[in-house]
Design an enzyme around this catalytic site. Structure first.
Site, PDB file in Angstrom:
ATOM      1  N   HIS A  10      -3.658  -5.299   0.461  1.00  0.00           N
ATOM      2  CA  HIS A  10      -3.098  -5.694   1.759  1.00  0.00           C
ATOM      3  C   HIS A  10      -3.116  -7.218   1.927  1.00  0.00           C
ATOM      4  O   HIS A  10      -4.024  -7.757   2.567  1.00  0.00           O
ATOM      5  CB  HIS A  10      -3.875  -5.025   2.893  1.00  0.00           C
ATOM      6  CG  HIS A  10      -3.551  -3.587   3.084  1.00  0.00           C
ATOM      7  ND1 HIS A  10      -2.515  -3.155   3.886  1.00  0.00           N
ATOM      8  CD2 HIS A  10      -4.107  -2.474   2.545  1.00  0.00           C
ATOM      9  CE1 HIS A  10      -2.462  -1.834   3.855  1.00  0.00           C
ATOM     10  NE2 HIS A  10      -3.402  -1.396   3.045  1.00  0.00           N
ATOM     11  N   GLU A  23      -1.474  -9.036   3.859  1.00  0.00           N
ATOM     12  CA  GLU A  23      -1.391  -9.439   5.280  1.00  0.00           C
ATOM     13  C   GLU A  23      -2.767  -9.514   5.931  1.00  0.00           C
ATOM     14  O   GLU A  23      -2.943 -10.234   6.921  1.00  0.00           O
ATOM     15  CB  GLU A  23      -0.461  -8.481   6.042  1.00  0.00           C
ATOM     16  CG  GLU A  23      -1.059  -7.151   6.477  1.00  0.00           C
ATOM     17  CD  GLU A  23      -1.273  -6.152   5.345  1.00  0.00           C
ATOM     18  OE1 GLU A  23      -0.913  -6.467   4.187  1.00  0.00           O
ATOM     19  OE2 GLU A  23      -1.817  -5.066   5.603  1.00  0.00           O
ATOM     20  N   CYS A  65       0.831  -1.197   0.000  1.00  0.00           N
ATOM     21  CA  CYS A  65       0.000   0.000   0.000  1.00  0.00           C
ATOM     22  C   CYS A  65       0.879   1.267   0.000  1.00  0.00           C
ATOM     23  O   CYS A  65       1.500   1.575  -1.002  1.00  0.00           O
ATOM     24  CB  CYS A  65      -0.994  -0.032   1.157  1.00  0.00           C
ATOM     25  SG  CYS A  65      -2.337   1.145   0.956  1.00  0.00           S
TER      26      CYS A  65
END
Ligand code: MN
Length: 258
Positions: free
Chosen positions: A233, A235, A129
């Protein structure tokens, strides 16, 4: 006796080499500044590194080049995390438009310095990001400061109102790119929490994924194989035990172990 000693010595050296090669790579995670009172990174990054077989270490902001250099000595790979907007005036020479968001100048300079030094060392680097946008800016690229006010005809919602483990818009991935190799897909739904995006790609980098409205969702450094960024994202999925994007972190950790 001499021969026995040399055999013992060889065995000892092999044991040491084996023990070292079996060590888990250390992955530095860039932090945010918390109003100048803390150095923190979301646990989703920490958990993703652990799930991929690495050892996470959060790197506090510093502006001392010697300290930055020693931080980099201590890690095998680096994740540049998400967060605030990047100062357009200072880092790519544009006046701020009304849609520009919060800026943290201390974090901008730390992140840019860390990225440039890490790439100079050919350290494996994953930008996520803001980290992906900074990777582009650090090497001469530019950003859209605000997609809704600058990208005409963008009909894709890039600020999703859904859980972080949930993909809401698709991306099309270049066949043969690092991202394609990492997750084995040419089209996938990703989460999306951004209003800035890569505009002009930095020299020496290439675009490897775009959303349906043409927004750049992944980049990589040409010829490096270990420096890359994603706008979404991963994660958010990995820390929730959804493995669609685990390959991104596993690739980083594998490269960091080399
Ligand atoms: Mn998006």
């Amino acid at each position: 006796m001499k021969r026995v000693l040399s055999v013992v010595l060889v065995l000892l050296i092999s044991a040491v080499v084996f023990a070292q090669s079996g060590k888990k790579p250390i992955i530095g995670i860039s932090s945010t500044w918390g109003e100048g009172s803390s150095a923190s990174a979301p646990l989703t990054y920490v958990e993703s590194v652990i799930r991929a077989g690495g050892v996470p270490v959060v790197l506090p902001i510093s502006h001392d080049p010697d300290i930055l250099s020693r931080m980099l000595d201590g890690i095998d790979g680096l994740i540049m995390t998400g967060g605030e907007d990047i100062d357009p005036l200072k880092w790519f020479g544009e006046e701020p438009i009304p849609g520009q968001g919060q800026i943290v100048p201390e974090r901008d300079s730390f992140d840019i310095a860390l990225i440039r030094m890490a790439v100079e060392r050919d350290l494996p680097l994953l930008g996520i990001c803001r980290g992906h946008q900074l990777l582009n800016v650090a090497f001469g690229g530019t950003l859209y400061q605000d997609i809704p006010s600058q990208v005409k005809g963008s009909l894709v919602k890039h600020r999703q109102q859904a859980p972080r483990y949930y993909g809401t818009h698709t991306i099309n991935i270049e066949k043969g790119s690092l991202l394609h190799k990492q997750i084995g897909l040419e089209k996938v739904a990703v989460n999306s929490y951004h209003h800035q995006a890569v505009k002009d790609i930095a020299p020496g980098f290439k675009v490897t994924a775009r959303s349906a409205d043409g927004i750049i969702e992944a980049i990589e450094k040409i010829g490096s194989k270990r420096v890359f960024g994603v706008q979404f994202h991963p994660e958010g999925f990995t820390a929730s035990n959804i493995d669609t994007f685990l390959g991104i972190f596993e690739y980083l950790v594998k490269e960091a172990g080399k």
